[in-house]
Design an enzyme around this catalytic site. Structure first.
Site, PDB file in Angstrom:
ATOM      1  N   THR A  62      34.478  11.248  23.233  1.00 47.83           N
ATOM      2  CA  THR A  62      35.300  11.652  22.094  1.00 47.83           C
ATOM      3  C   THR A  62      34.482  11.758  20.820  1.00 47.83           C
ATOM      4  O   THR A  62      34.744  12.614  19.966  1.00 47.83           O
ATOM      5  CB  THR A  62      36.449  10.647  21.892  1.00 47.83           C
ATOM      6  OG1 THR A  62      37.258  10.623  23.071  1.00 47.83           O
ATOM      7  CG2 THR A  62      37.316  11.018  20.703  1.00 47.83           C
ATOM      8  N   THR A 141      34.988   6.285  25.048  1.00 50.70           N
ATOM      9  CA  THR A 141      35.496   4.915  25.023  1.00 50.70           C
ATOM     10  C   THR A 141      36.131   4.464  26.331  1.00 50.70           C
ATOM     11  O   THR A 141      36.256   3.266  26.571  1.00 50.70           O
ATOM     12  CB  THR A 141      36.535   4.753  23.898  1.00 50.70           C
ATOM     13  OG1 THR A 141      37.610   5.679  24.100  1.00 50.70           O
ATOM     14  CG2 THR A 141      35.903   4.980  22.536  1.00 50.70           C
ATOM     15  N   ASP A 142      36.531   5.401  27.197  1.00 49.39           N
ATOM     16  CA  ASP A 142      37.279   5.005  28.393  1.00 49.39           C
ATOM     17  C   ASP A 142      36.486   4.085  29.316  1.00 49.39           C
ATOM     18  O   ASP A 142      37.044   3.152  29.898  1.00 49.39           O
ATOM     19  CB  ASP A 142      37.732   6.248  29.172  1.00 49.39           C
ATOM     20  CG  ASP A 142      38.876   6.961  28.492  1.00 49.39           C
ATOM     21  OD1 ASP A 142      39.507   6.366  27.596  1.00 49.39           O
ATOM     22  OD2 ASP A 142      39.153   8.121  28.847  1.00 49.39           O
ATOM     23  N   LYS A 214      38.499  -2.343  26.265  1.00 48.71           N
ATOM     24  CA  LYS A 214      39.399  -1.469  25.524  1.00 48.71           C
ATOM     25  C   LYS A 214      40.824  -1.970  25.706  1.00 48.71           C
ATOM     26  O   LYS A 214      41.267  -2.215  26.832  1.00 48.71           O
ATOM     27  CB  LYS A 214      39.260  -0.027  26.031  1.00 48.71           C
ATOM     28  CG  LYS A 214      40.021   1.007  25.212  1.00 48.71           C
ATOM     29  CD  LYS A 214      39.712   2.429  25.689  1.00 48.71           C
ATOM     30  CE  LYS A 214      40.430   3.466  24.841  1.00 48.71           C
ATOM     31  NZ  LYS A 214      40.097   4.847  25.247  1.00 48.71           N
TER      32      LYS A 214
END
Length: 379
Positions: A62, A141-142, A214
């Site tokens: 992202t 970020t996943d 996360k």
């Protein structure tokens, strides 16, 4: 000074080439290209000579995303290069001498062993040959936490490695990428970051690779370390504040296996009315290890436990983790781990337990006591 002379002077002052045209329709992030990257500053050569050397390795995500017209807020990951990201953050050239390289251009949902191996080898090579004083990895970020944990378990040495991402794409009006990248370079450049293993820097916090996860699908306040808390904080005004000195403990690291792939380890998610089918399916597809994302303290139904016990007797590594966000999985409380030949994940969530299980299987480790020691937290 002519336009050509300005560009020439800018190139002399930075290892990152200057683009001749504005970056993207919105200069990527508010603020555009640093003025220092557009024109030479008196005495800058003498100043930059003493700056730390930071290697930026871009993988996509992202943080390198651009808007997509399919829906409001939609975007495509990995559309912007690492070189462009570096150029777009004002003041980075005052923190470090930067060199950007592209490892991949993918969303982190597509992160894979080949990219992991490429990252690990490039970072280790840069450190072994003294090409860099620190490394920053830009990442989606996943699966950021898994990449950070993998690198923490395979990289040797004490030079800092910082993994950074963003929750909003570069084209967003309120993109969090520029601040995160600036702070990641700050941390990677700081001598106090040595000996702390791989870290993640997002939203003014420094998190350790073992504990960070996360916690929210869209909020920029998403990364947290539920069991240990941040290892430090960073902001552009107050600088870096570590919560404790570097531990100085010798970390166990594992060799990368030959080829480009880790052994197959499956995560099986526990739920009400669970049967043995997911476990039997994993075994039928050649799993060398199974991580249980169990309920509570890593527990599951009797049919599933019986299937896991049978798997362990076949030589398949079985690790009990938990689907619960925080807490430790403890041996022999609700489940007889000694009898069943199971390993417990301690504080590691299922996705990190899977990474460690892969590395342990690849290293040929099989003794239950030795496997359990490898999972036990050292902090």
């Amino acid at each position: 000074m002519t336009k050509d002379a300005v560009k020439s002077a800018g190139r002399r002052q930075s290892r990152i080439p200057i683009l001749a045209v504005p970056l993207l329709s919105v200069a990527l992030w508010s603020g555009g290209i640093s003025p220092a990257a557009q024109a030479a500053e008196p005495g800058k050569d003498a100043t930059t000579a003493s700056l730390p050397r930071i290697l930026v390795l871009a993988t996509g995500g992202t943080i390198a995303g651009q808007a997509d017209p399919r829906a409001t807020g939609a975007y495509k990951s990995g559309q912007i290069t690492g070189e462009q990201l570096v150029q777009s953050v004002p003041g980075l050239d005052k923190l470090a001498k930067l060199n950007a390289e592209q490892i991949s251009s993918i969303g982190s949902q597509d992160m894979n062993d080949k990219v992991w191996f490429g990252l690990a080898r490039r970072i280790q090579d840069a450190f072994d040959k003294n090409e860099a004083d620190g490394v920053v990895v830009t990442h989606g970020t996943d699966t950021l936490e898994e990449t950070a944990f993998f690198l923490d378990n395979v990289l040797r040495g004490d030079k800092p490695v910082v993994v950074v991402g963003s929750m909003r794409p570069a084209s967003a009006a309120s993109a969090d990428g520029p601040g995160n990248l600036y702070e990641a370079v700050q941390v990677a450049s700081d001598p106090r970051s040595r000996g702390r293993g791989v870290m993640a820097v997002l939203n003014d916090k420094i998190e350790g690779a073992r504990s960070v996860t996360k916690t929210n699908t869209t909020s920029i306040e998403t990364f947290a370390s539920a069991n240990g808390g941040p290892v430090g904080y960073v902001d552009t005004a107050g600088g870096i504040r570590f919560m404790a000195p570097a531990a100085g403990l010798k970390r166990t690291t594992y060799q990368l296996p030959a080829g480009e792939q880790l052994p197959r380890v499956e995560i099986v998610y526990s739920h009400a009315n669970m049967d043995a089918v997911p476990i039997e399916d994993a075994i039928s597809h050649g799993a060398k290890g199974i991580v249980l994302a169990g309920v509570g303290d890593g527990n599951t139904s009797k049919p599933a436990l019986d299937a896991l016990e049978a798997a362990a007797k076949k030589g398949i590594m079985v690790v009990r983790s938990t689907r619960v966000r925080s807490g430790f999985v403890t041996r022999n409380v609700e489940v007889d781990d000694d009898k069943n030949g199971f390993v417990v994940s301690e504080d590691l969530n299922p996705q990190k337990a899977r990474v460690l299980a892969q590395l342990l299987i690849a290293s040929g480790m099989t003794a239950p006591a030795e496997l359990q020691r490898a999972f036990t937290a050292t902090w």
